[in-house]
Write an enzyme that holds these catalytic residues in place. Structure first.
Site, mmCIF file in Angstrom:
data_model
loop_
_atom_site.group_PDB
_atom_site.id
_atom_site.type_symbol
_atom_site.label_atom_id
_atom_site.label_comp_id
_atom_site.label_asym_id
_atom_site.label_seq_id
_atom_site.Cartn_x
_atom_site.Cartn_y
_atom_site.Cartn_z
ATOM 1 N N ALA A 49 0.788 -1.237 0.000
ATOM 2 C CA ALA A 49 0.000 0.000 0.000
ATOM 3 C C ALA A 49 0.821 1.289 0.000
ATOM 4 O O ALA A 49 0.259 2.367 0.002
ATOM 5 C CB ALA A 49 -0.913 0.014 1.228
ATOM 6 N N THR A 51 3.460 2.529 -2.078
ATOM 7 C CA THR A 51 3.942 3.206 -3.294
ATOM 8 C C THR A 51 3.143 2.703 -4.499
ATOM 9 O O THR A 51 2.379 1.743 -4.394
ATOM 10 C CB THR A 51 5.450 2.927 -3.554
ATOM 11 O OG1 THR A 51 5.652 1.520 -3.639
ATOM 12 C CG2 THR A 51 6.342 3.501 -2.470
ATOM 13 N N GLY A 52 3.329 3.330 -5.637
ATOM 14 C CA GLY A 52 2.818 2.830 -6.911
ATOM 15 C C GLY A 52 1.309 2.592 -6.942
ATOM 16 O O GLY A 52 0.522 3.390 -6.427
ATOM 17 N N PHE A 53 0.932 1.488 -7.582
ATOM 18 C CA PHE A 53 -0.483 1.189 -7.770
ATOM 19 C C PHE A 53 -1.213 0.899 -6.457
ATOM 20 O O PHE A 53 -2.398 1.213 -6.324
ATOM 21 C CB PHE A 53 -0.650 -0.007 -8.716
ATOM 22 C CG PHE A 53 -0.425 0.338 -10.162
ATOM 23 C CD1 PHE A 53 -1.292 1.201 -10.823
ATOM 24 C CD2 PHE A 53 0.645 -0.184 -10.865
ATOM 25 C CE1 PHE A 53 -1.095 1.536 -12.159
ATOM 26 C CE2 PHE A 53 0.850 0.142 -12.205
ATOM 27 C CZ PHE A 53 -0.016 0.994 -12.854
ATOM 28 N N GLU A 75 8.656 -0.926 4.619
ATOM 29 C CA GLU A 75 9.357 0.342 4.452
ATOM 30 C C GLU A 75 10.265 0.619 5.646
ATOM 31 O O GLU A 75 10.105 0.030 6.705
ATOM 32 C CB GLU A 75 8.341 1.488 4.298
ATOM 33 C CG GLU A 75 7.396 1.347 3.110
ATOM 34 C CD GLU A 75 8.093 1.419 1.749
ATOM 35 O OE1 GLU A 75 9.264 1.847 1.689
ATOM 36 O OE2 GLU A 75 7.455 1.054 0.737
ATOM 37 N N ASP A 111 7.011 -7.878 6.602
ATOM 38 C CA ASP A 111 7.092 -8.739 5.420
ATOM 39 C C ASP A 111 5.751 -9.432 5.145
ATOM 40 O O ASP A 111 5.370 -10.377 5.833
ATOM 41 C CB ASP A 111 8.198 -9.782 5.643
ATOM 42 C CG ASP A 111 8.336 -10.710 4.443
ATOM 43 O OD1 ASP A 111 7.666 -10.478 3.413
ATOM 44 O OD2 ASP A 111 9.120 -11.679 4.559
ATOM 45 N N LEU A 139 1.809 -6.252 -4.374
ATOM 46 C CA LEU A 139 3.214 -6.359 -3.993
ATOM 47 C C LEU A 139 4.096 -6.386 -5.230
ATOM 48 O O LEU A 139 3.742 -6.972 -6.246
ATOM 49 C CB LEU A 139 3.470 -7.655 -3.214
ATOM 50 C CG LEU A 139 2.840 -7.796 -1.830
ATOM 51 C CD1 LEU A 139 3.273 -9.114 -1.213
ATOM 52 C CD2 LEU A 139 3.223 -6.637 -0.932
ATOM 53 N N TYR A 226 0.577 -7.062 -16.069
ATOM 54 C CA TYR A 226 1.003 -6.229 -17.188
ATOM 55 C C TYR A 226 1.182 -7.098 -18.430
ATOM 56 O O TYR A 226 1.579 -8.257 -18.311
ATOM 57 C CB TYR A 226 2.313 -5.491 -16.859
ATOM 58 C CG TYR A 226 2.723 -4.548 -17.956
ATOM 59 C CD1 TYR A 226 1.936 -3.440 -18.279
ATOM 60 C CD2 TYR A 226 3.877 -4.773 -18.701
ATOM 61 C CE1 TYR A 226 2.287 -2.586 -19.311
ATOM 62 C CE2 TYR A 226 4.242 -3.919 -19.738
ATOM 63 C CZ TYR A 226 3.442 -2.826 -20.041
ATOM 64 O OH TYR A 226 3.781 -1.990 -21.069
ATOM 65 N N TYR A 236 9.670 -8.869 -20.964
ATOM 66 C CA TYR A 236 8.562 -8.832 -20.005
ATOM 67 C C TYR A 236 7.623 -10.038 -20.129
ATOM 68 O O TYR A 236 7.774 -11.038 -19.425
ATOM 69 C CB TYR A 236 7.788 -7.495 -20.070
ATOM 70 C CG TYR A 236 7.018 -7.309 -18.784
ATOM 71 C CD1 TYR A 236 7.531 -6.565 -17.733
ATOM 72 C CD2 TYR A 236 5.801 -7.981 -18.587
ATOM 73 C CE1 TYR A 236 6.849 -6.476 -16.525
ATOM 74 C CE2 TYR A 236 5.119 -7.898 -17.380
ATOM 75 C CZ TYR A 236 5.639 -7.147 -16.359
ATOM 76 O OH TYR A 236 4.975 -7.089 -15.163
HETATM 77 P P1 NAI Z 1 5.916 -0.532 -6.224
HETATM 78 O O1 NAI Z 1 7.332 -0.954 -6.103
HETATM 79 O O2 NAI Z 1 5.620 0.906 -6.372
HETATM 80 O O3 NAI Z 1 5.077 -1.052 -4.945
HETATM 81 C C1 NAI Z 1 5.366 -2.248 -4.315
HETATM 82 C C2 NAI Z 1 4.714 -2.303 -2.945
HETATM 83 O O4 NAI Z 1 4.985 -3.603 -2.370
HETATM 84 C C3 NAI Z 1 5.234 -1.282 -1.928
HETATM 85 O O5 NAI Z 1 4.146 -0.856 -1.124
HETATM 86 C C4 NAI Z 1 6.193 -2.103 -1.073
HETATM 87 O O6 NAI Z 1 6.376 -1.629 0.254
HETATM 88 C C5 NAI Z 1 5.475 -3.431 -1.055
HETATM 89 N N1 NAI Z 1 6.324 -4.569 -0.723
HETATM 90 C C6 NAI Z 1 7.377 -5.078 -1.414
HETATM 91 N N2 NAI Z 1 7.870 -6.161 -0.765
HETATM 92 C C7 NAI Z 1 7.114 -6.332 0.350
HETATM 93 C C8 NAI Z 1 7.114 -7.270 1.410
HETATM 94 N N3 NAI Z 1 7.990 -8.270 1.466
HETATM 95 N N4 NAI Z 1 6.197 -7.116 2.384
HETATM 96 C C9 NAI Z 1 5.293 -6.101 2.364
HETATM 97 N N5 NAI Z 1 5.239 -5.207 1.380
HETATM 98 C C10 NAI Z 1 6.138 -5.312 0.383
HETATM 99 O O7 NAI Z 1 5.330 -1.394 -7.416
HETATM 100 P P2 NAI Z 1 4.158 -1.180 -8.480
HETATM 101 O O8 NAI Z 1 4.783 -0.821 -9.770
HETATM 102 O O9 NAI Z 1 3.057 -0.368 -7.922
HETATM 103 O O10 NAI Z 1 3.671 -2.693 -8.648
HETATM 104 C C11 NAI Z 1 2.529 -3.225 -8.009
HETATM 105 C C12 NAI Z 1 1.935 -4.299 -8.911
HETATM 106 O O11 NAI Z 1 1.514 -3.686 -10.138
HETATM 107 C C13 NAI Z 1 2.930 -5.396 -9.300
HETATM 108 O O12 NAI Z 1 2.243 -6.623 -9.375
HETATM 109 C C14 NAI Z 1 3.373 -4.962 -10.694
HETATM 110 O O13 NAI Z 1 3.844 -6.041 -11.477
HETATM 111 C C15 NAI Z 1 2.052 -4.424 -11.225
HETATM 112 N N6 NAI Z 1 2.144 -3.569 -12.417
HETATM 113 C C16 NAI Z 1 3.077 -2.561 -12.505
HETATM 114 C C17 NAI Z 1 3.166 -1.795 -13.671
HETATM 115 C C18 NAI Z 1 4.149 -0.671 -13.800
HETATM 116 O O14 NAI Z 1 4.373 -0.201 -14.922
HETATM 117 N N7 NAI Z 1 4.724 -0.180 -12.731
HETATM 118 C C19 NAI Z 1 2.265 -2.037 -14.815
HETATM 119 C C20 NAI Z 1 1.256 -3.045 -14.569
HETATM 120 C C21 NAI Z 1 1.237 -3.795 -13.420
HETATM 121 NA NA NA Z 2 2.009 -0.894 -5.069
#
Ligand code: NAI
Ligand code: NA
Length: 399
Positions: A49, A51-53, A75, A111, A139, A226, A236
């Site tokens: 929750a 960062t990102g999506f 984090e 984790d 994640l 994706y 990819y």
């Molecule tokens: P991100 O890196 O921004 O967010 C990842 C999140 O996972 C963060 O909140 C982080 O703290 C958490 N996290 C990582 N390891 C953890 C752990 N061991 N325990 C608890 N939390 C943990 O990534 P993003 O890009 O938002 O990716 C999220 C999903 O969206 C992934 O499945 C990704 O493949 C998918 N996605 C991403 C795209 C892109 O272009 N960035 C496009 C389409 C899908």
């Molecule tokens: Na995310």
């Protein structure tokens, strides 16, 4: 202390508390500007929750649908003289805003792959919310310690079969060069990548949440995938990460069976390529994204994470008639604008032309860089980066 960006390759080692708060504020304003999401979620668990999506999903649920939210993430907290990670500051800022708006918001920092964090989350839901009606699984991680076997799996980003050579860009310098990525040498790389980014942990979460009775009747769960254009297939969708996405998408029928008796349903949403901490680590993809942004901005159809997630909630997951539009493989598509034929044709044309010399002109590499820095709270015109920052942000709701 004064906090400036310190960049090492595709990561930024520092994050700016006031800048990340500005980023959160901008996302909240966007969601509010779109009005309330009719029939939206009310009690939401977001795994990933910070960062990102995942973060954008949490903001969409809270500020678009007045939802109570529990966030799970991994984090580094802030301490005096030692700033925290962007995801920490994002979450602190989000929780302050949510609480100021009278919305419940608490988080667990640990984790998510572990049994312990799952148990802690279940306890928190029981204690504060009773049940949740939406579980977002977002994640993105390079490694996972398997909770049952104790094996530490590391994911790899590699082609399968033959070496892949194509253009890539160093988005800081703007230098375009050819890169060759050798394929995996043993099948274990596939299994490890699937173990980290595939659907097993999503399934473990849903199984445990259900067994504990904390999923509401009619619960929905969504995870993100994706596909992208053919030019990135070797690295990819047809590479190791693609196998993990196949596995994630393949988890949907099992989850639907599991949720059937409580009228629950699971979805995978295929999202647009966007600048996040995870995507900037994938070779070739940043060049594609910078060309894609140029084309989509020119056509007036560009979206960032918050626009994507607000649209996912308002126009896919929670529609007025309750119908969720799916593709022939049963997936939600909010990458529909990215994948439009006219968009892809133009990107493919620009891809062939792209060189170091013309990159600034034919691509949105500037926008890419800007968004990269925004992830860490930098490059916001509203923020004075020469001023002292308050690096300690105290948020009792994050445990
Ligand atoms: P991100 O890196 O921004 O967010 C990842 C999140 O996972 C963060 O909140 C982080 O703290 C958490 N996290 C990582 N390891 C953890 C752990 N061991 N325990 C608890 N939390 C943990 O990534 P993003 O890009 O938002 O990716 C999220 C999903 O969206 C992934 O499945 C990704 O493949 C998918 N996605 C991403 C795209 C892109 O272009 N960035 C496009 C389409 C899908
Ligand atoms: Na995310």
């Amino acid at each position: 202390m004064i906090i400036q960006p310190r960049v090492r390759g595709f990561i930024c080692l520092t994050s700016h508390p006031e800048g990340t708060a500005q980023n959160i504020q901008n996302q909240i304003e966007y969601v509010k500007s779109k009005g309330k999401i009719a029939n939206g979620p009310k009690k939401v668990l977001v795994i990933g929750a910070s960062t990102g999506f995942g973060l954008a999903s949490r903001i969409s649920a809270a500020f678009g649908s007045d939802a109570a939210t529990i966030g799970v993430f991994f984090e580094k907290p802030a301490a005096p003289g030692k700033p925290g990670t962007a995801g920490w500051y994002n979450s602190a800022a989000f929780e302050n805003e949510a609480q100021a708006a009278g919305l419940y918001a608490k988080s667990i920092n640990g984790d998510a792959f572990s049994d312990e964090v799952k148990a802690k989350t279940i306890e928190l839901i029981k204690q504060d919310l009773g049940q949740v009606d939406l579980v977002v699984y977002s994640l993105a991680s390079p490694r996972r310690t398997h909770p049952k076997t104790g094996v530490a799996h590391a994911s790899v980003l590699k082609p399968i079969g033959v070496p892949f050579t194509d253009k890539t860009v160093d988005f800081h310098s703007g230098v375009v060069s050819d890169i060759t990525i050798n394929p995996i040498e043993n099948e274990e790389d596939i299994a490890n990548t699937v173990a980290v980014m595939g659907g097993e942990d999503w399934k473990f979460w849903i199984e445990e949440l259900k067994a504990a009775g904390v999923l509401a009747d009619g619960v929905k769960t969504v995870a993100y995938s994706y596909i992208g254009p053919e030019l990135t297939y070797p690295i990819y969708r047809n590479g190791t990460i693609g196998r993990a996405k196949d596995d994630l998408e393949g988890t949907v029928p099992a989850l639907n069976e599991l949720l059937n008796d409580i009228n629950g349903i699971s979805y995978v949403s295929v999202n647009k390529a966007l600048v996040t901490q995870s995507s900037s680590a994938i070779p070739v993809v940043p060049l594609y994204i910078s060309l894609l942004y140029k084309v989509m901005k020119e056509k007036g159809i560009h979206e960032g994470t918050i626009e994507q997630m607000q649209r996912l909630f308002a126009e896919r997951l929670y529609t007025a008639d309750g119908q969720v539009a799916l593709d022939e493989k049963g997936r939600i598509r909010v990458d529909d604008w990215e994948m439009r034929a006219d968009v892809q044709e133009e990107v493919a044309k620009l891809w062939l032309q792209a060189t170091t010399e013309n990159l600034e002109e034919i691509s949105d590499i500037k926008g890419y860089r800007d968004e990269f820095f925004h992830l860490f709270g930098f490059n916001f015109p509203e923020v004075n980066y020469d001023a002292d920052s308050n690096e300690v942000v105290n948020v009792p709701s994050i445990t």
